[in-house]
Design a protein around this motif. Structure first.
Motif, PDB file in Angstrom:
ATOM      1  N   ALA A 249       0.827  -1.203   0.000  1.00 32.93           N
ATOM      2  CA  ALA A 249       0.000   0.000   0.000  1.00 32.93           C
ATOM      3  C   ALA A 249       0.861   1.253   0.000  1.00 32.93           C
ATOM      4  O   ALA A 249       0.446   2.308  -0.463  1.00 32.93           O
ATOM      5  N   SER A 250       2.081   1.132   0.501  1.00 36.54           N
ATOM      6  CA  SER A 250       2.934   2.314   0.643  1.00 36.54           C
ATOM      7  C   SER A 250       3.262   2.922  -0.718  1.00 36.54           C
ATOM      8  O   SER A 250       3.470   4.120  -0.841  1.00 36.54           O
ATOM      9  N   GLN A 251       3.266   2.063  -1.762  1.00 39.59           N
ATOM     10  CA  GLN A 251       3.607   2.586  -3.083  1.00 39.59           C
ATOM     11  C   GLN A 251       2.532   3.518  -3.630  1.00 39.59           C
ATOM     12  O   GLN A 251       2.819   4.452  -4.362  1.00 39.59           O
ATOM     13  N   SER A 252       1.282   3.245  -3.268  1.00 43.65           N
ATOM     14  CA  SER A 252       0.212   4.079  -3.802  1.00 43.65           C
ATOM     15  C   SER A 252      -0.179   5.195  -2.833  1.00 43.65           C
ATOM     16  O   SER A 252      -0.849   6.144  -3.220  1.00 43.65           O
ATOM     17  N   ALA A 253       0.255   5.065  -1.547  1.00 44.87           N
ATOM     18  CA  ALA A 253      -0.085   6.116  -0.585  1.00 44.87           C
ATOM     19  C   ALA A 253       0.792   7.339  -0.845  1.00 44.87           C
ATOM     20  O   ALA A 253       1.751   7.288  -1.608  1.00 44.87           O
ATOM     21  N   GLY A 254       0.461   8.451  -0.208  1.00 48.27           N
ATOM     22  CA  GLY A 254       1.227   9.686  -0.379  1.00 48.27           C
ATOM     23  C   GLY A 254       2.620   9.561   0.199  1.00 48.27           C
ATOM     24  O   GLY A 254       2.995   8.517   0.748  1.00 48.27           O
ATOM     25  N   ALA A 255       3.403  10.635   0.091  1.00 41.68           N
ATOM     26  CA  ALA A 255       4.803  10.585   0.505  1.00 41.68           C
ATOM     27  C   ALA A 255       4.950  10.221   1.982  1.00 41.68           C
ATOM     28  O   ALA A 255       5.689   9.299   2.331  1.00 41.68           O
ATOM     29  N   VAL A 256       4.230  10.936   2.832  1.00 43.15           N
ATOM     30  CA  VAL A 256       4.371  10.714   4.277  1.00 43.15           C
ATOM     31  C   VAL A 256       3.829   9.344   4.664  1.00 43.15           C
ATOM     32  O   VAL A 256       4.502   8.542   5.305  1.00 43.15           O
ATOM     33  N   TRP A 257       2.570   9.070   4.228  1.00 44.90           N
ATOM     34  CA  TRP A 257       1.961   7.787   4.583  1.00 44.90           C
ATOM     35  C   TRP A 257       2.708   6.627   3.962  1.00 44.90           C
ATOM     36  O   TRP A 257       2.816   5.566   4.559  1.00 44.90           O
ATOM     37  N   GLY A 258       3.242   6.846   2.793  1.00 48.59           N
ATOM     38  CA  GLY A 258       4.037   5.804   2.151  1.00 48.59           C
ATOM     39  C   GLY A 258       5.228   5.412   3.012  1.00 48.59           C
ATOM     40  O   GLY A 258       5.502   4.237   3.215  1.00 48.59           O
ATOM     41  N   ASP A 259       5.896   6.448   3.545  1.00 50.00           N
ATOM     42  CA  ASP A 259       7.039   6.176   4.427  1.00 50.00           C
ATOM     43  C   ASP A 259       6.612   5.433   5.674  1.00 50.00           C
ATOM     44  O   ASP A 259       7.258   4.476   6.105  1.00 50.00           O
ATOM     45  N   VAL A 260       5.508   5.898   6.263  1.00 47.94           N
ATOM     46  CA  VAL A 260       5.022   5.265   7.489  1.00 47.94           C
ATOM     47  C   VAL A 260       4.712   3.804   7.229  1.00 47.94           C
ATOM     48  O   VAL A 260       5.149   2.916   7.960  1.00 47.94           O
ATOM     49  N   LEU A 261       3.970   3.546   6.148  1.00 41.33           N
ATOM     50  CA  LEU A 261       3.552   2.172   5.857  1.00 41.33           C
ATOM     51  C   LEU A 261       4.741   1.274   5.546  1.00 41.33           C
ATOM     52  O   LEU A 261       4.811   0.148   5.999  1.00 41.33           O
ATOM     53  N   SER A 262       5.691   1.824   4.799  1.00 37.99           N
ATOM     54  CA  SER A 262       6.819   0.950   4.472  1.00 37.99           C
ATOM     55  C   SER A 262       7.699   0.739   5.703  1.00 37.99           C
ATOM     56  O   SER A 262       8.346  -0.288   5.836  1.00 37.99           O
TER      57      SER A 262
END
Lengths: 314, 254
Positions: B196-209
């Protein structure tokens, strides 16, 4: 050894135990008596530190249950309602584990395990898997676990449930022998159990103490009246009515040929008048006998009286 | 410490008195053996082709065998850990033996750490049995020792996270199946969260990954021990065990 004051335990909105206060002296064997769901197990769980009380304090072996749970646990042996045994373990291994849990020094573990096996008569099954044992033996394994670390206080929740009559007698003797050295609290809803082992009983119902005394005093104190039973040849209603007129009679019940007579306390002396009247009225007395008030009746009286007052109060 | 060991010892033995340990270990080794054989023969075939057609050097043993082997191992653990942890507290509660532990002079923390240690020891036993694969490689070739060591370390950390999750779910229910299913679902969730981190925004992408369990394994697989990854795994395990403590403590109050 055990002081409980104003102990209250709520399960959500339901009150399991309400404002319970009692004391148990060192070396005493006390029986907790009450119908199922009266709050016996809950009180015991609080005393063992398994559960915190909602309010009030409990002091066991000189330590507050809430403040110093580990100290209390060190000094208490507990047999819960369901013996806490691992079915996949051998009796001896299980007791060894329990000994380690109670931090018995490794040098003394073997002796402690052997002692507990000896006391509870588990010698024949020491190498058996607990899961393959009968309920009675499992109960004994649970008891052995409680005795293992030679605790000052023993808390036994229905210790003879599931045992056969011979085992019950053995366990009762064992519990009796523990008194003096250990302080014992046991719970039961079976009266002979308590009569046979305990010096003092605490009757609890709906989370409250309804009586607390020695067995003898409890039975005499609670004899509300004396009950006699008479078997007659001709149970005519008119003749039975004449019995009702005798002063000192509390109640007369007629059921076929059997007439139940309840005499008010202190009026035992009217017994001969009762028989005399019955004979004169032509009832034809075949038998006249006293019905003993057993602890069972006392217990039922106590618990039902309590129920009536709570329902009318609510 | 002695109390933790007392509990760990009993639970570790309990694995072996029930069929659980044997089934889990046998299944694990069967699949791993197949994977190793397949990786090895595929690697050999590839190398042979590279040599035959003079296409330069093929993949190293680390890249060709070790990495895929441990990657597969981590997936297998995702499936097996629920079976290892599901009984730890659920069974104690069902059998009422939890009352023995709770009325013994041991703390709840010691009980939980003991349980965790016992499951970690079982995983450790399984890992020791897989040493036969790197030993085979050392006897027949010259693999790098470093990546093998870090792969094992990473696998221990990653599996530790699954175990911690499993213990948490086991403490929540008396039903082992429920505990096992939830463990698997949660393990999979933290595994796949990086997708999901790939499609989430920059901040959320970082959090998820960052939250992805597998993402933190990649460095270990390449022979790198990064303190960020170690801290992540240790905190994940710590939080899982802490929540278990809260769950078990809350039962006392009900």
């Amino acid at each position: 050894m055990i002081q409980v004051s104003h102990l209250t335990k709520m399960y959500g909105p339901r009150t399991a135990v309400q404002d319970l206060s009692f004391e148990v002296k060192s070396g005493e064997i006390v029986g907790f008596l009450g119908p199922n769901g009266a709050g016996k197990s809950t009180t015991m769980k609080v005393l063992t530190g398994l559960m915190p009380a909602t309010s009030g304090t409990a002091n066991v072996a000189g330590f507050d249950v809430f403040e110093k749970p580990l100290e209390v646990k060190r000094n208490v042996g507990y047999l819960p309602e369901n013996p806490p045994v691992y079915s996949e373990m051998q009796v001896e291994d299980y007791l060894d584990f329990a000994a380690r849990l109670h931090q018995i020094p490794s040098a003394a573990t073997k002796a402690a395990v052997a002692g507990a096996i000896e006391k509870t008569g588990l010698g024949d099954v020491r190498k058996r898997l607990i899961g393959n044992l009968s309920k009675g033996y499992r109960q004994r394994v649970g008891l052995a676990q409680a005795l293992l670390h030679n605790p000052k206080v023993l808390i036994l929740d229905e210790p003879t449930v599931g045992l056969d009559p011979k085992q019950i007698i053995e366990i009762r003797q064992l519990i009796k022998s523990l008194g003096g050295e250990h302080t014992v609290i046991l719970s039961s809803h079976i009266l002979p159990e308590v009569t046979a082992t305990c010096e003092r009983i605490i009757v609890i119902n709906r989370g409250k103490i309804v009586a607390e005394d020695t067995i003898e005093r409890l039975t005499t104190r609670l004899k509300k009246g004396l009950i006699y039973s008479m078997t007659v040849r001709n149970p005519q209603p008119a003749a039975i009515d004449s019995l009702r007129r005798i002063p000192g009679i509390k109640a007369i019940t007629a059921e076929g040929a059997r007439v139940g007579i309840e005499i008010a306390p202190g009026a035992e002396e009217i017994r001969d008048r009762v028989v005399e009247t019955a004979v004169k009225a032509g009832l034809g007395v075949l038998e006249f006998s006293a019905e003993r008030v057993s602890l069972e009746d006392v217990f039922l009286q106590l618990t039902t009286i309590e129920n009536e007052t709570t329902t009318t109060g609510a | 410490m002695r109390n933790i060991w007392t509990i760990a010892r009993r639970d570790f033995r309990a694995y072996f008195t029930s069929p659980i340990a044997y089934i889990v270990i046998a299944g694990f080794l069967a699949i791993m053996g197949w994977m190793f054989f397949w990786n090895l023969s595929h690697f050999n075939l590839q190398n042979l082709q590279y040599q035959q057609f003079r296409m330069g050097k093929g993949a190293s043993i680390t890249e060709g065998i070790i990495r895929p082997l441990f990657g597969n191992m981590n997936v297998i653990f995702l499936f097996l850990v629920p079976f290892i942890t599901m009984r730890l507290f659920a069974e104690e509660r069902k059998q009422h033996t939890i009352e023995l532990l709770m009325t013994s002079p041991v703390t709840l923390t010691e009980i939980i750490l003991g349980k965790f240690l016992s499951s970690l020891l079982l995983v450790g036993t399984m890992l020791v049995l897989t040493l036969v694969y790197p030993i085979t490689l050392f006897l027949t070739g010259n693999p790098d020792l470093g990546p093998i060591v870090t792969s094992y370390l990473g696998t221990i950390f990653l599996t530790g996270c699954y175990l911690s999750l499993g213990i948490l779910f086991s403490s929540m229910t008396e039903n082992q199946i429920v505990a096992g299913a939830l463990t698997f679902a949660a393990g999979l969730f933290f595994w796949l969260i990086s997708w999901a981190s790939q499609s989430a925004g920059a901040v959320w992408g970082d959090v998820l990954s960052y939250l992805s369990l597998i993402g933190h394994y990649n460095n270990f697989g390449q022979g790198i021990i990064n303190s960020t990854d170690v801290v992540f795994y240790l905190s994940f395990i710590g939080i899982g065990l802490f929540l278990t403590h809260r769950v078990l403590d809350s039962f006392r109050w009900r």
